[in-house]
Enzyme design. Structure first.
Site: not given
Lengths: 568, 368
Positions: A90, A119, A154, A184-185, A268, A270, A272, A283, A317-318, A341, A344, A463
């Site tokens: 998942h 393009d 994951w 790919s990314s 982390h 990721e 963002y 925006s 922090h993880h 943050t 914004k 979890r």
């Protein structure tokens, strides 16, 4: 209106180089290098995987709806093993096969259009980037036919994902899939950076670029920083698993904390990577429907840069509860990132001030995003303290927190963007009434799903547990959460209905149905193969608005200053 | 797309939010009451973050919905554009600096709590080893040893043996976490604390329970198949009750040890019964340097059994010759084996027909 001819020699007929070469329709999808067609393929692939990952989410929620149960469906018994596989797949699907490609879809379609390009910089690389996504998906799901998929989460922490505790092909294929998707990314990021730096139309300075493009740029830089690192880390895990590498095996001098550092150095940023483009889309949407410019354009640019920079310095922090890191340093950086943050958040809210807000579905989704992202952000403060986190870490509080950001906020932003840009992509409008129903159902659904999870986490529900004892008082909160998840799927179903309805019967959109501001609205809907016949002059961040409302620029005392201050 | 909607006063949110706040505040803002000294500090920080977070949440959420409702386009509006405000530098500075000050304050408060929970005493009053494994816990009381030199240990095992960590109240306890397999996390929700159990790392933390009672704990880090079953209990008792518990556990453990591996010889006649493919005793003993007899009663009808003595369990698997091998016979019957003297030491006995199901320790030791 004054225009800049971008292709003065373009022939008026379809016979010239500016039209798509004719091929059979099915064949064209396999060979196209047009950024708009690639974007559509990204979007359809991503939506397909949203349904796959969403089905897994529903199964997970149904399993957890009541204490001490084992869900049994025809052909499926949710044993502990199956449960662990389900949440692993998942999360992998939602992060790598749904959200990432969905953002690539928006970026692919609208970055070239918003900067006035024909393009992407590398169209064939672009096509290759896309085809790596289904390839990665196939490799991931092959594991179901090769002895069962990965079940180590994951994050695939070693030693759990190592050779001793996760034998079999599952984790190997998971690593293979992530390597393909990471490539790919990475290729996509190089493509976006090059496109943004090299293909902007005359007059489109960096400080006139739409905020969406700025966010895609910072996102791409984050991808370049983080994906190669995690791919290298996964390669080490692969060597550990298959060739006795022992990089992460403490029995042989390896270090299990090293794996976590590598993973979260990617993991982390990721987050963002997944939310910045959506912030960019918001925006664009809030100003257009407030009928005002974005409040604090430059503040947005700086805030995005600050988030990008700080985003690479908060990863541990993880790992607050590992006992192996400097908690204070990472608490400090995590606190700091809340400042840009917040900037914004305040600017989006201020953009609505004194506006004439059209309550279109897109705008209501955007307001929903603000509201949900606020909850996701504030609950993040609890975790950032490092101290309070010792109670909350690895509980449903954290599950609630990141789902508020990556589901509640992200889905609202994604649907806002889809309602806003669908007319441009297809030439037809989505049904507004159905859209507003979807806003309501989705709002109730996500809050019902994820808010009880904060309470569950505070009460101590960890979890990734397949079930929980009766008598802990967790049953009714889980039942609420499960019911909410069904409502979320109803909301997604409403969109699917709307999509197919609009493809046939949606009102014809015209070039610029929202009286919007940026260059994608200066061409037809959908745009032709080469995107633009002509561009309006680009003097501010709102070239189409300036062209359509010359009286505003004329009466704006500050106009010349804004033009000159955005000229490099 | 103007839409006529019923006017709802945005002021309606305020009492609603206040009511929610009261409900949440009444129950510790959702967090359970802490039962440890360290947890009290964490809870007070939690409450600060909670109320600050709640205030910001309420203010911004009200602002968002106020703006969205107050400045919506109405049916009566014309198509003219509202004032085109591009920004305000003073406001930008304000909403950068004020949140920055708030997070600096929060950081200082966090700093104090982090120091507090990371403090590891060099001289705790009690040190208990926590051994995590797939998928249960052992609690090892290093300060309390049995006659054999082994520490008192509470063992957990799947599916039903849920271990209880018994600790005295108001005592500075150091928990020393270790694991040989994967990463686990030792989590007691009511202590508001968890620490990962990481292979290769010496993780330990101090905790002082301030309330007596029975509290639930659980592994919080995914550790494989039965992660969700890695549950344990913490029982906090008075110092006197703790002493009683230790004494009781010790004598139980000694008795258990006596019955399994530490039995002593009494006379030259050793009796053992086989029934349902099991020996009735796990430990047999005979005097050193003297011949003795084993009276073996096979009560399994029609099943072959015997008694054989080997130097060790490994000797059996290695196929070594037995020190003594009794005659194999079918039940129901009884034989008396005469055994030559054996040197002092700990040996291993089995039934040669059922070498895995029927085993035990055979001690040869001085009598008395």
């Amino acid at each position: 209106m004054a225009t800049t001819e971008v292709r003065p020699e373009a022939p008026a007929t379809d016979a010239g180089y500016v039209t798509a070469p004719y091929r059979a329709r099915w064949f064209r999808w396999f060979t196209t290098t047009d950024h708009k067609e690639i974007a559509k393929m990204y979007a359809v692939t991503a939506f397909f995987f949203l349904l796959v990952g969403g089905t897994l989410a529903l199964l997970i929620r149904t399993q957890l709806a009541a204490p001490e149960q084992t869900l049994r469906l025809p052909g499926l018994e949710v044993t502990e093993q199956v449960y662990n596989e389900m949440f692993t797949i998942h999360a992998t699907v939602m992060v790598f096969l749904f959200l990432t490609p969905m953002l690539a879809a928006f970026g692919n379609y609208f970055v070239p259009l918003q900067i006035g390009a024909a393009d992407m910089a590398f169209p064939r690389v672009n096509a290759f980037s896309f085809w790596l996504v289904p390839a990665g998906g196939i490799v991931l799901f092959l594991s179901y036919f090769a002895g069962g998929p990965a079940a180590a989460g994951w994050t695939s922490y070693s030693p759990l994902a190592g050779p001793q505790f996760s034998p079999g092909n599952g984790v190997n294929l998971w690593i293979g899939a992530l390597a393909l998707l990471g490539m790919s990314s990475t290729l996509g990021a190089i493509n976006f950076i090059t496109t943004i730096f090299k293909l902007r139309a005359p007059g489109m300075t960096m400080l006139r670029m739409p905020i969406f493009c700025w966010n895609m740029l910072i996102q791409s830089v984050l991808i370049l920083f983080s994906f190669p690192v995690v791919t290298a880390g996964l390669l080490l895990l692969w060597i550990d698993r298959n060739f006795g590498g022992a990089f992460f095996d403490p029995a042989n001098g390896g270090n299990v904390i090293l794996y976590q550092h590598i993973f979260w150095y990617f993991g982390h940023p990721e987050v963002y990577i997944l939310i910045l483009p959506l912030m960019g889309a918001i925006s664009e949407i809030i100003p257009v429907f407030s009928r005002k410019p974005l409040f604090g354009y430059k503040a947005f640019v700086y805030a995005t840069l600050a988030i990008g920079a700080l985003g690479t310095a908060v990863w541990a922090h993880h790992m607050f509860t590992t006992g192996a890191i400097d908690v204070k340093f990472f608490a400090a950086t995590s606190f700091l990132i809340s400042v840009p943050t917040g900037v914004k958040m305040f600017n989006w809210t201020a953009t609505m001030y004194k506006g004439k807000i059209q309550w279109s579905a897109a705008m209501l989704f955007a307001i929903g995003f603000l509201s949900m992202f606020l909850i996701g952000g504030i609950t993040g403060i609890f975790n950032a303290t490092g101290a309070v986190d010792s109670a909350l870490h690895d509980t449903y509080f954290v599950v609630g927190h990141f789902h508020y950001v990556l589901v509640s906020a992200a889905l609202f932003a994604m649907f806002a963007a889809l309602f806003y840009w669908f007319p441009k992509m297809t030439g037809r409008m989505l049904n507004e009434k159905l859209g507003i129903w979807q806003v309501v159902v989705l709002f109730v659904g996500v809050n019902l799903t994820f808010f009880p999870q904060f309470a569950l986490g505070l009460q101590g529900m960890p979890r990734r547990i397949a079930t929980y004892s009766d008598g802990l008082g967790w049953g009714w909160l889980n039942m609420l959460s499960t019911f909410g998840s069904y409502l979320v799927s109803v909301a997604i179903l409403l969109f699917i209905i709307n999509f197919f309805w609009a493809r046939k019967r949606g009102a014809i959109a015209g070039d610029n149905p929202w009286d919007a501001y940026t260059l994608e609205w200066a061409t037809t809907s959908p745009p032709p193969y080469y995107n633009f016949d002509a561009l309006p002059p680009i003097r501010t961040e709102r070239p189409v608005f300036d062209a359509n409302h010359p009286e505003i620029a004329a009466s704006d005392e500050d106009y010349d200053h804004r033009v000159s201050s955005s000229t490099p | 797309m103007p839409r006529a909607t019923s006017r709802r006063s945005s002021r309606g949110y305020v009492p609603g939010l206040l009511a929610l706040a009261l409900v949440l505040g009444a129950c510790g803002a959702g967090q359970p009451d802490p039962v440890t000294e360290q947890g009290e500090g964490l809870h007070s920080l939690y409450l600060v973050v909670f109320w600050l977070g709640f205030a910001i949440f309420a203010a911004v959420e009200i602002a968002i919905f106020y703006m969205a409702i107050r400045f919506r386009r109405r049916k009566t509006d014309d198509d003219s554009l509202p004032p085109q405000i591009h920004g305000n530098d003073k406001l930008e500075i304000a909403w950068t600096v004020i949140p920055a000050i708030i997070v600096v304050v929060l950081f200082v408060l966090s700093w104090i709590q982090i120091n507090d929970v990371q403090k590891v005493s060099a001289e705790p009053q009690l040190t208990i080893g926590v051994e995590a494994f797939q998928w249960q816990w052992n609690f090892v009381y290093h300060d309390e040893t049995l006659a054999s030199g082994e520490p008192v240990t509470v063992k957990g095992a799947l599916p039903d043996e849920i271990p209880t960590l018994v600790v005295p109240v108001d005592t500075l306890i150091q928990l020393d976490l270790s694991t040989e397999d994967v990463i686990h996390s030792f989590y007691i929700p009511q202590a508001l604390y968890k620490l990962d159990v990481v292979p290769g790392l010496d993780n330990r933390f101090d905790v002082t329970f301030t309330k007596e009672g029975r509290f639930r704990g659980q592994c919080a880090e995914l550790c494989g198949l039965s992660h969700s079953q890695m549950v344990f209990w913490v029982e906090v008792v008075s110092a006197a009750e703790y002493e009683d518990w230790i004494a009781g556990t010790k004598s139980e453990a000694e008795a258990e040890l006596l019955a399994t591996t530490a039995c002593k010889p009494s006379g030259t006649k050793v009796e053992v019964v086989a029934k349902d493919i099991k020996f009735d005793k796990k430990c047999l003993a005979a005097p050193v340097d003297s011949p003795f007899e084993i009276v073996f009663d096979n009560q399994d009808e029609g099943i072959d059994h015997n008694v054989a003595i080997y130097t060790s369990e490994e000797a059996v698997t290695a196929g070594e010759k037995a020190l003594f091998q009794g005659e194999i016979f079918k039940g129901v019957d009884e034989r008396t084996y005469d055994v030559e003297p054996i040197a002092e030491g700990q040996y291993f006995f089995i039934c040669d027909i059922h070498p895995t199901a029927m085993t035990g320790t055979f001690n040869i030791a001085p009598e008395g």
